[in-house]
Design a protein around this motif. Structure first.
Motif, PDB file in Angstrom:
ATOM      1  N   VAL A 156       0.856  -1.190   0.000  1.00  0.00           N
ATOM      2  CA  VAL A 156       0.000   0.000   0.000  1.00  0.00           C
ATOM      3  C   VAL A 156       0.891   1.239   0.000  1.00  0.00           C
ATOM      4  N   LEU A 157       0.705   2.110  -0.988  1.00  0.00           N
ATOM      5  CA  LEU A 157       1.482   3.347  -1.125  1.00  0.00           C
ATOM      6  C   LEU A 157       0.508   4.522  -1.165  1.00  0.00           C
ATOM      7  N   LEU A 158       0.547   5.380  -0.153  1.00  0.00           N
ATOM      8  CA  LEU A 158      -0.423   6.463  -0.023  1.00  0.00           C
ATOM      9  C   LEU A 158       0.283   7.805   0.137  1.00  0.00           C
ATOM     10  N   SER A 159      -0.361   8.852  -0.396  1.00  0.00           N
ATOM     11  CA  SER A 159       0.070  10.216  -0.122  1.00  0.00           C
ATOM     12  C   SER A 159      -1.149  11.128  -0.212  1.00  0.00           C
ATOM     13  N   ASN A 160      -0.916  12.427  -0.123  1.00  0.00           N
ATOM     14  CA  ASN A 160      -2.034  13.372  -0.092  1.00  0.00           C
ATOM     15  C   ASN A 160      -2.749  13.451  -1.436  1.00  0.00           C
ATOM     16  N   LEU A 270      -5.087  12.698   3.924  1.00  0.00           N
ATOM     17  CA  LEU A 270      -4.436  11.491   4.427  1.00  0.00           C
ATOM     18  C   LEU A 270      -4.111  11.705   5.904  1.00  0.00           C
ATOM     19  N   ASN A 271      -5.106  11.526   6.743  1.00  0.00           N
ATOM     20  CA  ASN A 271      -4.920  11.712   8.187  1.00  0.00           C
ATOM     21  C   ASN A 271      -4.181  10.515   8.771  1.00  0.00           C
ATOM     22  N   ILE A 272      -3.106  10.758   9.484  1.00  0.00           N
ATOM     23  CA  ILE A 272      -2.391   9.689  10.161  1.00  0.00           C
ATOM     24  C   ILE A 272      -2.725   9.763  11.639  1.00  0.00           C
ATOM     25  N   PHE A 273      -3.174   8.624  12.177  1.00  0.00           N
ATOM     26  CA  PHE A 273      -3.710   8.562  13.528  1.00  0.00           C
ATOM     27  C   PHE A 273      -2.889   7.626  14.404  1.00  0.00           C
ATOM     28  N   ASN A 274      -2.771   7.988  15.651  1.00  0.00           N
ATOM     29  CA  ASN A 274      -2.372   7.038  16.672  1.00  0.00           C
ATOM     30  C   ASN A 274      -3.450   5.942  16.736  1.00  0.00           C
TER      31      ASN A 274
END
Length: 891
Positions: A156-160, A270-274
């Motif tokens: 999986v490759l993700l960005s904004n 692309l929110n990165i969450f704990n």
């Protein structure tokens, strides 16, 4: 790490950059040991600037090549900057190729590895750890990002933004290309490359456009993502309905990662969450966890407009996005709660957090305005002042212009500033300009002092009733104590929502003199914008009981001199739930403070006990509201009322209060326990959660009373509840009942809990928290916490795990931390030093536990100062920690 404290950055020195970066193409060849980053930037000279050298930020990265318009250009690395002394004239293309080492990045800022994948955290200044850039929020560019990596390891490759292309490469590699059409500052950049799976949902907005929502997690966690997805859908719907703000990308993604310094990050699309704020099911998460996930998912989504589409001109304006978005997520959570009582519970919880975290900050060594004037390490200013107090400033604006007026102001704000980096003043001006006849417009220059002045205002209220003229005159006066660097405090604008009650609890009509009769109402807002003012109400038939600062209409400390009898009237009858809760808290606080100051054992009077019984047995009050009202003020809040703090004396007084309430209300607690059980399938909704919110504390009180009497019956019931519980809220509630009562059954329950959940990191975090937060008795809690440092499951490398033990003990358990033998301070110093070597952001937050050391009584005061000095004497300290300890020693 370096010697000496870095030079402070001052808001007054702000200047626009000499160059702008309008677009950037990034290509990543991802490798844990050596990632290659290639950037191609379109650079423009600032027409209003002086040109000169181009200075790009960079940290812990290695430059390989620099080209300008396709030609090699001379550059040098000077400290944390790459300097091009003679860039080309006019606009030009700049290409930089550099490397970074993600697997060595223990700071978790920039590009790092976690659980076999790549993740980023670029706020506030992490992008400079990825590549050289103008890493400041007022430089907004359009990003196109290509990611290349091993497909088997990182499928999986993700960005904004939007996915525009993907495909296969040689040697088992693949690529994905993403484009974000909206200009953004570098702190909002994100990438993820990992082995993940997604829960997906398509939604259609009011405009008729379809959007893809995705929640990405590691394999095995997909069953814990339903609530996060539901919260995201609710956020999308709410923001479009309440503020007419639609989702603006083809897709919106949330990614959960186990190693993360913050709660979550609002990177565009692309929110990165704990993982703490994504993963939840009935077996592993409590009602509070479900509520927190809803709130944090909402918060980060709402940033899409308040923070992303309009961002901060500079980091001093951080509350422009954070204070406003906290306000928005609070409003969202209240709307999701549904009933008026559930909304009131949410408001009380928010105010309690403000008082326990932000009020001490305002009175401590790190006191700063909502819009700070200077900083050394910006990471130190992600604070309760910027977030929670900033939200209260926004809430006061809404109070002054009304809900509809605030919505109009928000619309004007977006009309004026969409796509720009602006200031707190720009926001306040928009709300005022949209409401030209409002109290905010009238007082705007004074109102903006909330942004520029630190400290918590003290509001003194005194009332005088004149029977012959049937008038009641209310005098309001404000004063704000000096804070570091700010001795002079001009008056704030303070909206005071208020009402008057008769002595038997009936609301009175309020009409000021010289007002027509049709202006009378049972509640109104007084606006105090001077040092003092007098308000005379007419047609008052009897001496009233004032109900002031309803809904907590301003973040101030209220001194109204009400007697116990008057407070009990408010507790029994005030139509404002917040002030009803507040009256109960104040009656408890009076008794706690008297015992602490006198040094005498606390003994509750019959009137107070009966008032608490009345709350517990009340037929219509919400169960969660009852729990909040019956829970005495925390030890931290009691300490804030005292000039000289003896933490052990406060602990003894509060424990005595809890024990007497457990004993004297035993039959009432049994009734509460029996009548508030929840049957059927688990749901975190307000009705079920409210019932559990009273049943579990009732069990705790019954265990506490039974243990004190040497009766094992309720301890056995609690242990059985712990074993049989069908959800984590009840299981944790029963375990806490055993721990808080120091039952002999606590240890086997803890072992069973660990055995059952040893493979679930978030639940094991709870296991550490429960032990570090337990009420201290004979030093047992501190000794257990110290021993847990050597537990195989403990590590400083994971922020959640370090916080669960160290920050809980040092920041949330005063009696265990503040020891007469200074062992707690030694523990603190050792952990701060250890953490600073690997994660300065986390270390500085732990260091804040001693912000208020100067208010401690001896022997705590001298020992605490010695511990702070020990840390400050270290030659190698991060800017983050050195700023905290240096300011502490200056107090």
């Amino acid at each position: 790490m370096r010697e000496g404290i870095a030079q402070a950055i001052k808001r007054a020195d702000y200047a626009a950059p000499a160059y702008w970066i309008r677009s950037v193409e990034l290509t990543f060849d991802l490798d844990p040991a050596r990632t290659i980053v290639a950037s191609r930037m379109r650079v423009e000279r600032n027409a209003s600037g002086n040109g000169g050298a181009l200075r790009l930020h960079g940290e812990d990265i290695e430059p390989l090549r620099v080209l300008a318009n396709g030609q090699s250009v001379s550059f040098r690395v000077e400290g944390r900057e790459l300097v091009i002394d003679n860039p080309p004239e006019g606009d030009f293309t700049l290409e930089i190729r550099n490397t970074c080492a993600p697997e060595k990045n223990t700071h978790l800022s920039g590009l790092y590895t976690s659980g076999g994948g790549f993740f980023t955290q670029c706020e506030a200044e992490g992008f400079r750890r990825i590549t050289y850039f103008l890493d400041r929020p007022d430089v907004m560019a359009v990003y196109t990002v290509t990611l290349r990596a091993n497909k088997a390891r990182y499928p999986v490759l993700l960005s904004n933004g939007n996915l525009v292309e993907q495909g296969e490469l040689d040697n088992g590699r693949h690529y994905a290309k993403w484009h974000d059409p909206f200009p953004k500052p570098s702190y909002l950049f994100a990438l993820v490359a990992a082995d993940l799976v997604a829960r997906e949902q398509h939604v259609r907005t009011r405009s008729g456009k379809d959007h893809l929502l995705q929640v990405w997690v590691r394999r095995g966690d997909l069953d814990k993502t339903e609530h996060a997805m539901n919260s995201l859908i609710a956020s999308v719907v709410w923001d479009e309905a309440r503020f007419r703000l639609p989702l603006d990308l083809e897709r919106f993604m949330i990614v959960a990662v186990g190693d993360f310094n913050m709660g979550a990050m609002e990177n565009k699309g692309l929110n990165i969450f704990n993982t703490k704020y994504v993963l939840a099911n009935a077996a592993t998460a409590t009602d509070s966890d479900f509520a927190d996930i809803e709130s944090v998912v909402g918060h980060e989504y709402f940033h899409n407009w308040t923070g992303n589409r309009i961002t901060c001109r500079d980091w001093f304006q951080l509350s422009l996005k954070e204070g406003l978005t906290v306000f928005r997520d609070q409003e969202f959570s209240m709307d999701m709660a549904g009933s008026a009582s559930a909304r009131a519970v949410k408001r009380i919880l928010d105010v309690r957090t403000l008082r326990e975290r932000q009020f001490p900050e305002d009175a401590g060594t790190m006191a700063h305005p909502v819009r700070p004037d200077e900083y050394v390490a910006i990471d130190n200013f992600y604070t309760a002042t910027v977030y929670e107090k900033g939200a209260e400033v926004v809430r006061m604006m809404q109070t002054l212009v009304g809900r509809e007026g605030f919505a109009k102001g928000m619309a004007l704000y977006f009309e004026r500033h969409d796509g720009r980096a602006v200031t707190c003043d720009d926001f306040a001006q928009s709300i005022a300009d949209a409401n030209p006849g409002s109290e905010l417009a009238r007082t705007l220059p004074h109102f903006k002092r909330w942004y520029g002045r630190a400290g918590t205002p003290h509001l003194t209220a005194r009332g005088r009733y004149d029977a012959p003229t049937r008038t009641y005159t209310l005098a309001l006066e404000q004063h704000t104590p000096a804070t570091p660097g700010q001795a002079e405090k001009l008056p704030f604008v303070i909206p005071v929502a208020m009402g008057l009650l008769t002595r038997d609890g009936r609301p009175m009509a309020l009409r000021l003199e010289d007002e027509p009769a049709d202006k009378a109402a049972e509640e109104r807002v007084l606006v105090l914008d001077e040092a003092r003012a007098f308000y005379t109400f007419v047609d008052v038939d009897s001496e009233p009981v004032p109900s002031l600062l309803r809904h907590f209409s301003a973040p101030v400390r209220l001194h109204d001199g009400l007697s116990d009898d008057e407070l009990l009237v408010l507790l029994a009858h005030d139509p404002d739930p917040f002030n009803r809760w507040e009256a109960g808290q104040r009656t408890a606080l009076h008794r706690l403070l008297a015992a602490v100051r006198d040094g005498q054992p606390l003994q509750l009077d019959a009137a107070f006990v009966e008032a608490m019984r009345g709350v517990l047995r009340h037929e219509t009050l919400d169960p969660a509201f009852k729990d909040l009202t019956l829970t005495p003020p925390t030890e931290t809040y009691v300490a804030e009322q005292l000039d000289h703090v003896d933490p052990q004396r406060i602990h003894a007084a509060r424990e005595a209060m809890v024990l007497q309430l457990a004993r004297d209300l035993r039959a009432d607690w049994e009734w509460a326990w029996e009548t508030h059980q929840v049957g059927g399938a688990y749901s975190p909704d307000a009705v079920q959660a409210g019932r559990r919110a009273l049943a579990n504390p009732a069990l705790q009180m019954l265990c506490l009373d039974a243990t004190a009497r040497g009766d094992v019956l309720w301890q056995g019931k609690a242990y059985q509840r712990f074993k049989d519980a069908s959800n984590m809220t009840d299981r944790q509630g029963a375990l806490w009942a055993l721990l808080a009562s120091h039952s002999e059954m606590a240890d086997p329950a803890l072992q069973r809990f660990h055995d059952q959940f040893r493979d679930d990191a978030l639940v094991i975090d709870k296991w550490f928290i429960l032990q570090a937060a337990a009420p201290e008795k004979d030093g047992r809690v501190f000794a257990r916490a110290k021993a847990l440092l050597k537990h195989p499951d403990f590590t400083l490398a994971n922020p959640n795990r370090a916080r669960s033990l160290i920050r809980t003990l040092c920041g949330e358990n005063p009696a265990a931390f503040h020891r007469t033998d200074a062992a707690g301070y030694v523990f603190w110093a050792e952990r701060v030093i250890e953490l600073d070597a690997i994660n300065p952001q986390l270390a500085s937050r732990v260091a804040r536990a001693l912000d208020r050391w100067a208010t401690l009584a001896e022997p705590y005061r001298s020992a605490a100062r010695e511990a702070i000095a020990r840390v400050a004497a270290r030659a190698e300290l991060s800017d983050d920690v050195r700023e905290v300890v240096t300011r502490a020693l200056e107090s």
